[in-house]
Design a protein around this motif. Sequence first.
Motif, PDB file in Angstrom:
ATOM      1  N   TYR A 128     136.042  20.139 -31.619  1.00  0.00           N
ATOM      2  CA  TYR A 128     136.694  21.458 -31.593  1.00  0.00           C
ATOM      3  C   TYR A 128     137.065  21.817 -33.018  1.00  0.00           C
ATOM      4  CZ  TYR A 128     140.963  18.832 -32.344  1.00  0.00           C
ATOM      5  OH  TYR A 128     141.899  18.011 -32.893  1.00  0.00           O
ATOM      6  N   ASP A 129     137.469  23.076 -33.239  1.00  0.00           N
ATOM      7  CA  ASP A 129     137.820  23.464 -34.595  1.00  0.00           C
ATOM      8  C   ASP A 129     139.166  24.180 -34.697  1.00  0.00           C
ATOM      9  OD1 ASP A 129     136.986  26.038 -33.636  1.00  0.00           O
ATOM     10  OD2 ASP A 129     134.943  25.372 -34.034  1.00  0.00           O
ATOM     11  N   SER A 130     139.836  24.413 -33.574  1.00  0.00           N
ATOM     12  CA  SER A 130     141.187  24.975 -33.603  1.00  0.00           C
ATOM     13  C   SER A 130     141.837  24.678 -32.256  1.00  0.00           C
ATOM     14  CB  SER A 130     141.154  26.481 -33.861  1.00  0.00           C
ATOM     15  OG  SER A 130     140.337  27.107 -32.901  1.00  0.00           O
ATOM     16  N   HIS A 172     144.506  24.742 -25.258  1.00  0.00           N
ATOM     17  CA  HIS A 172     143.061  24.891 -25.475  1.00  0.00           C
ATOM     18  C   HIS A 172     142.651  24.254 -26.800  1.00  0.00           C
ATOM     19  CE1 HIS A 172     139.263  27.293 -26.113  1.00  0.00           C
ATOM     20  NE2 HIS A 172     139.209  27.166 -24.801  1.00  0.00           N
ATOM     21  N   THR A 173     141.500  23.604 -26.802  1.00  0.00           N
ATOM     22  CA  THR A 173     140.851  23.249 -28.064  1.00  0.00           C
ATOM     23  C   THR A 173     139.589  24.093 -28.110  1.00  0.00           C
ATOM     24  OG1 THR A 173     139.868  21.380 -26.891  1.00  0.00           O
ATOM     25  CG2 THR A 173     141.709  20.877 -28.341  1.00  0.00           C
ATOM     26  N   ARG A 174     139.375  24.802 -29.237  1.00  0.00           N
ATOM     27  CA  ARG A 174     138.272  25.772 -29.303  1.00  0.00           C
ATOM     28  C   ARG A 174     137.130  25.270 -30.165  1.00  0.00           C
ATOM     29  NH1 ARG A 174     137.098  30.360 -33.005  1.00  0.00           N
ATOM     30  NH2 ARG A 174     135.720  31.763 -31.857  1.00  0.00           N
ATOM     31  N   TRP A 175     135.934  25.488 -29.703  1.00  0.00           N
ATOM     32  CA  TRP A 175     134.712  25.245 -30.471  1.00  0.00           C
ATOM     33  C   TRP A 175     134.083  26.626 -30.646  1.00  0.00           C
ATOM     34  CZ3 TRP A 175     129.379  25.835 -29.636  1.00  0.00           C
ATOM     35  CH2 TRP A 175     128.546  25.067 -30.474  1.00  0.00           C
ATOM     36  N   ALA A 176     134.081  27.089 -31.897  1.00  0.00           N
ATOM     37  CA  ALA A 176     133.769  28.507 -32.146  1.00  0.00           C
ATOM     38  C   ALA A 176     132.397  28.931 -31.624  1.00  0.00           C
ATOM     39  CB  ALA A 176     133.861  28.773 -33.637  1.00  0.00           C
ATOM     40  N   THR A 177     132.369  30.018 -30.876  1.00  0.00           N
ATOM     41  CA  THR A 177     131.095  30.678 -30.557  1.00  0.00           C
ATOM     42  C   THR A 177     131.157  32.105 -31.109  1.00  0.00           C
ATOM     43  OG1 THR A 177     131.895  31.340 -28.368  1.00  0.00           O
ATOM     44  CG2 THR A 177     130.549  29.336 -28.473  1.00  0.00           C
ATOM     45  N   HIS A 178     132.139  32.896 -30.671  1.00  0.00           N
ATOM     46  CA  HIS A 178     132.277  34.274 -31.155  1.00  0.00           C
ATOM     47  C   HIS A 178     133.486  34.328 -32.083  1.00  0.00           C
ATOM     48  CE1 HIS A 178     129.829  34.569 -27.625  1.00  0.00           C
ATOM     49  NE2 HIS A 178     129.506  35.815 -27.935  1.00  0.00           N
ATOM     50  N   GLY A 179     133.217  34.470 -33.376  1.00  0.00           N
ATOM     51  CA  GLY A 179     134.308  34.503 -34.334  1.00  0.00           C
ATOM     52  C   GLY A 179     134.521  33.143 -34.968  1.00  0.00           C
ATOM     53  N   GLU A 231     139.252  30.361 -36.930  1.00  0.00           N
ATOM     54  CA  GLU A 231     140.482  30.792 -37.615  1.00  0.00           C
ATOM     55  C   GLU A 231     141.590  30.921 -36.577  1.00  0.00           C
ATOM     56  OE1 GLU A 231     139.308  34.536 -39.228  1.00  0.00           O
ATOM     57  OE2 GLU A 231     138.017  33.618 -40.759  1.00  0.00           O
ATOM     58  N   VAL A 232     142.834  30.961 -37.061  1.00  0.00           N
ATOM     59  CA  VAL A 232     143.965  31.026 -36.124  1.00  0.00           C
ATOM     60  C   VAL A 232     143.823  32.219 -35.185  1.00  0.00           C
ATOM     61  CG1 VAL A 232     146.460  31.355 -35.948  1.00  0.00           C
ATOM     62  CG2 VAL A 232     145.541  29.790 -37.641  1.00  0.00           C
ATOM     63  N   LYS A 233     143.409  33.371 -35.747  1.00  0.00           N
ATOM     64  CA  LYS A 233     143.372  34.565 -34.883  1.00  0.00           C
ATOM     65  C   LYS A 233     142.359  34.407 -33.734  1.00  0.00           C
ATOM     66  CE  LYS A 233     139.885  37.257 -37.323  1.00  0.00           C
ATOM     67  NZ  LYS A 233     139.425  38.499 -37.835  1.00  0.00           N
ATOM     68  N   ASN A 234     141.354  33.560 -33.932  1.00  0.00           N
ATOM     69  CA  ASN A 234     140.350  33.384 -32.870  1.00  0.00           C
ATOM     70  C   ASN A 234     140.649  32.216 -31.940  1.00  0.00           C
ATOM     71  OD1 ASN A 234     138.811  35.550 -33.738  1.00  0.00           O
ATOM     72  ND2 ASN A 234     137.755  34.302 -35.276  1.00  0.00           N
ATOM     73  N   ALA A 235     141.658  31.398 -32.337  1.00  0.00           N
ATOM     74  CA  ALA A 235     142.028  30.268 -31.471  1.00  0.00           C
ATOM     75  C   ALA A 235     142.629  30.806 -30.176  1.00  0.00           C
ATOM     76  CB  ALA A 235     143.028  29.369 -32.197  1.00  0.00           C
ATOM     77  N   HIS A 236     142.527  30.020 -29.100  1.00  0.00           N
ATOM     78  CA  HIS A 236     143.136  30.412 -27.826  1.00  0.00           C
ATOM     79  C   HIS A 236     144.533  29.802 -27.779  1.00  0.00           C
ATOM     80  CE1 HIS A 236     139.000  30.986 -25.669  1.00  0.00           C
ATOM     81  NE2 HIS A 236     138.863  31.129 -26.974  1.00  0.00           N
ATOM     82  N   PRO A 237     145.439  30.257 -26.968  1.00  0.00           N
ATOM     83  CA  PRO A 237     145.363  31.338 -25.999  1.00  0.00           C
ATOM     84  C   PRO A 237     145.275  32.719 -26.654  1.00  0.00           C
ATOM     85  CG  PRO A 237     147.165  29.831 -25.470  1.00  0.00           C
ATOM     86  CD  PRO A 237     146.676  29.458 -26.825  1.00  0.00           C
TER      87      PRO A 237
END
Length: 631
Positions: free
Chosen positions: A29-31, A73-80, A83-89
């Motif tokens: 993941y990245d964020s 959530h741990t996010r693995w970027a697909t759209h965007g 960065e913090v703004k694209n991290a979930h929730p």
Amino acid sequence: MCGIVAVTGYKKALPLLINGLEKLEYRGYDSAGIAVINSESKSIVCNKSEGKLKNLISNLVDTDIPGTVGIGHTRWATHGKPEVKNAHPHIDNSGQVAVVQNGIIENYQELKIKLEKEGVVFNSDTDTEVIPHLIQKELFALSKLNLENNGSTLLVAVRNVISDLEGSYALAVLWAGAPDSLVVARRHAPLIIGLGEGEFICASDTPAISNFTKIILPLEDDEIALLTPLGIEIYDSDNERQYRNPIPLQITEQVLDKKHFRHYMLKEIYDQPETAKNWLEKYLIKDSKTGQFDIKYSFDTTFFESIERIEIVACGTSKHAAMVGSFLLEQFSGIPTNVFYASEFRYSPPPLLPNTLTIGVTQSGETADTIAAINMEIKRRSAIGDAKYKPNLVAITNRIESSIGRQITNIIDIGAGIEIGVAATKTFFAQLLSFYGLAIKFSQIKGSQSEKNIRQLISELTKLPPLVEELLEKHNQSSEKLAHDFFNIKDVIFLGRGINYPIALEGALKLKEISYIHAAGYPAGEMKHGPIALLDKKVPVISIATPGEVFDKVISNAQEAKARDSYLIGVAPECKGTEIFDYLMTIPSTNEWISPLLAIVPLQLLSYHIAAHRGLDVDQPRNLAKSVTVE
Ligand code: F6R
């Protein structure tokens, strides 16, 4: 890939969420981020960070959120970008609704344009963000019907929204208006509900649940559920309430313990003698009367008798295992076999042929392309309505509790134990073993090999555990030393032929995945048809040369590389011909059939040490995920 954890119950949500997210870290993941409903202020508290989970944890170090309902959530970027703004929730404009999602919303652009025209302000570049805005809009519409602010209203709102979403998703939703409720839903992405004591935890993968409870209720495709401390309501896509019994979480090993190893990947390479031992004990069963060995599966293999051809769908490392499998099934067992990238098979499947066995290979059991390819095959075969064309399925997986494990009855459990390193090592080894088992089974059923040959192959397999142990002993330190020479290397070529061509591909994949060095694998005979143009003294060539039919050919292909000044590394036994190599990674001189199981070990060690020497994050390489749940 992305991971979801969501809780509702009586205990504080924040520590449970962090604990669950820690268990999902291995997926890559990245964020990361969390949102909890503060039970005093009845508002949503959200915190997100870029990079590793430790960054999120340090953001929250002195934070005590009084609240028992939350999502993480741990996010693995697909759209965007990551960065913090694209991290979930992601939160709606009123701050009342928070959503975490795995998967891809394919029609998000058109939904976004529509919402923007209505005045909604977007704060991220993600596809996910449309969901909280749409839910808030729906809740607003429902409020006009004088519905109570409670979980049931949230359930209606989420259901109305997901009917407009295209693509795949697993999602979890919080609404400040229903502070004890959680709504979760899934389509083509895994989501499992764990039943604790007065508590429910929902997650995209079982390790996040296993410390919490051993009783689960996996959500099926297109289901939606409302979770409150009082219970669970599950509905299908026709809004019919679903009642079914929870099942035990079938996980044999959840020990996320590195032992004394620096990285999980090295530990998992070292687990391989044990993997072989377990496989032999589990699948190779000796008849006490006849003394004959048989391969034992947990399903009835009578239908194998009618099988005339085999097609295998898989991705990445699993595809390389399938290629070795295809070689064995064709050359040893005499069954015509084709291997397909699952992602290609989905859109250009071969014409349907009768009496075909379709095998899906996926260690995670969650790879979206592999599952979709299998589903497509089931659909197009079932549509014919002729018994000869019916879908005959087998899945080879390490996660019997996964989506593929629940979907397919004929499961070959590779039994490697959970693999934490993103780069597959012991699961590849165990997948290979599964194909040896299938090749033996088919040879026995079809009578395509003499009993003597089958006995010999079985006998070679039984010798594996000590042989692999010796290889580890022999090559760990020497690979570490050799890794120093790769510090400034930018390209590496791997060569193999026949049964070891897929091992060249796998060696190259392992190296590029974790060390970020460009590497390519070729059938050794193809070198002269193009790739040879790449060779000079800066491009080492690693050649797998095992005694057998193509040994001399591989050696002469290696000569061609040497003539172009390449540094030549051989993965071969010490024998005549191998003096050509500048460096020899010796493997035992065995029957050629089992050579892939030995040749892969020094290649795994070398990749590992090159990456470790470069100081890279070996277990969680950049941009990669353990479980690829999007197309
Ligand atoms: C390589 C690797 C990937 C996976 C691929 C398929 O080390 O891990 O190439 O092999 O994503 O994954 P599964 O086997 O889970 O379907």
